[in-house]
Structures are given as C-alpha cells and as structure tokens.
Design a protein around this motif. Structure first.
Motif, PDB file in Angstrom:
ATOM      1  N   LYS A  67      -8.306  -5.777  -2.629  1.00  0.00           N
ATOM      2  CA  LYS A  67      -8.215  -4.352  -2.951  1.00  0.00           C
ATOM      3  C   LYS A  67      -8.985  -3.861  -4.161  1.00  0.00           C
ATOM      4  O   LYS A  67      -8.620  -2.875  -4.757  1.00  0.00           O
ATOM      5  CB  LYS A  67      -6.742  -3.953  -3.116  1.00  0.00           C
ATOM      6  N   GLY A 124      -8.332   3.582   7.628  1.00  0.00           N
ATOM      7  CA  GLY A 124      -8.892   3.011   6.398  1.00  0.00           C
ATOM      8  C   GLY A 124     -10.182   3.686   5.978  1.00  0.00           C
ATOM      9  O   GLY A 124     -10.868   4.308   6.793  1.00  0.00           O
ATOM     10  N   GLN A 333      -7.853  -0.011   8.517  1.00  0.00           N
ATOM     11  CA  GLN A 333      -7.905  -0.782   7.271  1.00  0.00           C
ATOM     12  C   GLN A 333      -8.343  -2.214   7.546  1.00  0.00           C
ATOM     13  O   GLN A 333      -9.083  -2.800   6.758  1.00  0.00           O
ATOM     14  CB  GLN A 333      -6.534  -0.756   6.581  1.00  0.00           C
TER      15      GLN A 333
END
Ligand SMILES: [Ca+2]
Ligand SMILES: [Ca+2]
Ligand SMILES: [Ca+2]
Length: 439
Positions: A67, A124, A333
C-alpha cells in the motif's frame, strides 16, 4: 454503439453465410484483443511460455508492496506507422488518447459513476500516470511521437488469421516497413497502424505481458517484441476515422489502449479466456464463462463466486472484459495490486531513475497558460535557472531567454501550432525540459 440489433446481426450473418462462407469466416475472426492468441503463438515458438506467464502472475502477486500508493509515471513513445493520410493520425488524437489512459489509470474517468454499486467492494485506483517521453534514447528532446511512412498497406494478413503474428510484428521493425522500438525497458512502446484483412480490422490491438524472469532460459527468443499495437481507428476518443468491423460504426472511447496496457502490466482477460473452470488469477474479479460480446449486458451472473462473501455479477464495467467501450470504466483493487506489483518488479526500469521522463523538476517553476495561442509566463527562481531555450518539435532551436526576473515572457504568437519544448539551463547545463503546446 453498434447500430445493428442482435437480431439484425444474425440476419446479416446468415445472409453472408449464404453469399460466401469464407467471408463470414474471416469476418467473424475480428478480435477485439489478440493477447491471448499471442500467448498461444509464443507457446508454439517457445514451449513453456504459457507457464512463464502463469509464474509471473504468482511472482507479481507475492511481491506486492503493502500500500505505498505513490503515483508511478511511465514514459510512452507512440509510433505512428502509416500508409495513407487517414492512418497518419494527428497529435491532437494522440494527446487525447494519453488523457483517456491517464483518466482510466487514475480513476478520474467521468463514467466511474456508471459502475454498479455491487462493485464498490472491489474497485481500485491504479494511480499510474503516462507521459509522452520528453527525452529520446539518444538523450535528445522529443515529442514522444514517431511518424513513419510505410509501403505496407496493412500489417494484417491471412497468416495472422491462422494464428501467426510474424506479419503483424513487422510494424515493430524499421527494416520491415515499421518503426524500431525505443529501449523497451525504459519506454512503453505503442505502435498505431493498419491491421486490416480484406478491408476489415483483423484485431483492434495486442500487447505483450511482462517477461524476463529468472526461470526463463537465457537467450530465449520470445518471438514478440515488447509493447502494445493498436488498430489506427481504435486510438483516441476523438479519432476522425470510423471503426467498422463489418456491422456498422462502433463507438470508440480510447479504451482499447486502456485494455491492452492492462495486459502489458500483467492483467488477463477478466473471464480468464475460458469457462467457469478458468479464471484470471485475480481474487476480487468475478469470473465469467465467456467474454462479453461487445455489448453492455448487465443481466449476467454466469459463474458462482465468493468475493468478500458475495456472488458478484459478471463485471462488464471492467477494462479487461470485451464489453462495449461505453460501459468499461473500472479496475478492481486486485488488478491494481498486480499491475503495481509488476511495475515494482518485472517492469521497474519504467518507473525508477528513468531519464526518459524529466517532467519532475528539482526546483520550483511554473509555466502558464499551457497550451496557449499567444504568450507563456515562465516563473522560476533566478538562482535555480539562468536561461530558457525554446525548441520546436524536431529539436530545432527557436530562441533563447536569459532569466532576469522571476517571470519570463515567451511569445509564441509568430510560431506555427504544435508541440514545443522549454529547456531550463543553468551555466549552460540542462536542468529540466517541459513540453508546451501552441494552439
Ligand atoms: Ca472463466
Ligand atoms: Ca477472478
Ligand atoms: Ca458471479
């Protein structure tokens, strides 16, 4: 949007079937994207290729960085290889296509509002930016666009219809009537050309997934040269050419490139190129038993899946489906993580210390308004830069401006419309290059 209803299409096909079996066979072979076919072709050249691609998926997935969502910038070179004036598409179409790509890869495309709420749990933002290269492999200023006139009326061929890409691949070679790639580790090479067979596009595009893993035998020839190829009518959302696969004009929104760049960054077709037993290797994309049929059919839920406890419907909104461009608007995502994992590993030279892209200045400066039809105001601290050079798109020197004040005015009034460059110099040494546009 296809102007024929399905019923009409069937009637049309039946009629053609009566007229000519061969024509129907070739007509039906138009492929929205031939990347799966390319993998099969590479498998015939180099047995083990499919397995390599699968292995890359596992490596990319396991090497994900947790992330850190930095914006990644990929330098792009667009090779326009043309046989007719129509194929020599304008800079404005290329710039529009890059904008579409940037919107789609930063979830800034306006039609994300059309994504069904079912997919809120998986959507995402890749946070990837594409810039036309500012510096070419020789270190010179560039527009990031090459233009090559070719004597080849088309790079499509019967060979391609039979699964052999060698004629298409000629677009990537100057010696074969195409345009040589720029360093494929540092630039995303995109070729735009004609791939028609019998006056109908044989495909809209194809791309190479990442290569170069430790388990690949050294010196192996993969067969396909790295990059993306797009049929010229399918490039840009403002393309003046009509895209017709034999059944009426299709709406083009520049999504063929968004789809192909997904392959280039490691994604597969969302339905996994097979029935419910085959999937795309991404956990949060719903599986499907087949591709969408260039439509926006939101009624299907063809495979049972369990994504965060939900059996999601088939995701026609996904860029990696074969749905109509007007309903494609999202990545998941899981797809984002895979693409960013590929950029942090197999394709890291694109984003790390890449001299192809100098758009990040090490000092504070601003140029406005850009584009303009009249005058640019360039603001910079006098200690950082002592001279500005204006160059045209071919790298020719237009004029120089010593920096005396915080704001320097550069007049473009007498210049022709197009792309120009401002070089920022200190003691004669280039510190940065910025692209500007005269309207
Ligand atoms: Ca499937
Ligand atoms: Ca999946
Ligand atoms: Ca499902």
């Amino acid at each position: 949007m296809n102007s024929f209803s399905l019923k009409e299409k069937m009637k049309f096909s039946l009629l053609l079937l009566l007229l000519s079996v061969n024509f129907v066979a070739f007509n039906q072979s138009t492929e929205k994207c031939a990347s799966h076919k390319a993998i099969l072709y590479q498998e015939t050249l180099t047995p083990g290729y499919k397995e390599l691609v699968n292995t890359e998926f596992e490596i990319a997935k396991s090497a994900l960085r947790p992330k850190a969502n930095d914006l990644y910038t990929i330098p792009v070179v667009v090779h326009i290889v043309y046989n007719t004036a129509n194929q020599n598409i304008a800079d404005s179409v290329i710039l529009n296509q890059i904008t579409v790509l940037n919107n789609d890869y930063q979830r800034m495309n306006e039609d994300t509002v059309n994504m069904r709420a079912d997919f809120d749990i998986v959507k995402g933002d890749p946070n990837i930016q594409f810039v036309l290269a500012q510096i070419d492999p020789a270190g010179n200023t560039t527009t990031g666009i090459t233009r090559t006139a070719t004597s080849s009326a088309t790079f499509g061929s019967i060979n391609f219809l039979l699964g052999d890409f060698s004629d298409l691949e000629k677009v990537k070679s100057t010696a074969d009537g195409g345009s040589d790639p720029w360093d494929q580790s540092r630039y995303l090479n995109i070729w735009v050309c004609n791939m028609e067979v019998f006056n109908t596009p044989a495909l809209l595009g194809y791309a190479t997934p990442p290569t170069g893993l430790p388990n690949w035998p050294p010196g192996s020839n993969l067969g396909l040269s790295d990059g993306v190829v797009i049929q010229y009518q399918a490039f840009g959302a403002n393309n003046p050419n009509t895209l017709d696969l034999g059944q009426g004009a299709l709406t083009v929104k520049g999504r063929t490139l968004s789809h192909e760049v997904g392959h280039y960054l490691g994604l597969r077709h969302i339905w996994g190129d097979g029935n419910c037993a085959e999937e795309d290797g991404i956990d949060d994309t719903p599986n499907a038993d087949a591709q969408s049929n260039q439509d926006c059919d939101a009624t299907k839920n063809s495979c049972v899946d369990n994504i965060y406890g939900v059996d999601l419907p088939d995701m026609i909104e996904n860029f990696m489906d074969y749905s109509d461009e007007t309903c494609q608007n999202s990545f998941t995502q899981g797809q984002v993580d895979l693409m960013r994992g590929v950029l942090e590993n197999q394709r890291i030279d694109l984003i790390q210390n890449n001299p192809a892209s100098l758009e990040e200045m090490q000092f504070e400066a601003s140029i406005y308004p850009n584009p303009t039809s009249s005058e640019l105001k360039v603001k910079v601290k006098t200690g950082d830069v002592d001279e500005l050079l204006l160059l045209d798109a071919t790298g020719k020197h237009v004029n120089s401006h010593p920096i005396k004040n915080a704001t320097t005015l550069i007049s473009l009034i007498d210049l022709e419309g197009g792309i120009y460059f401002i070089h920022f110099l200190k003691n004669g040494k280039r510190q940065s290059v910025q692209k500007v546009m005269k309207l």
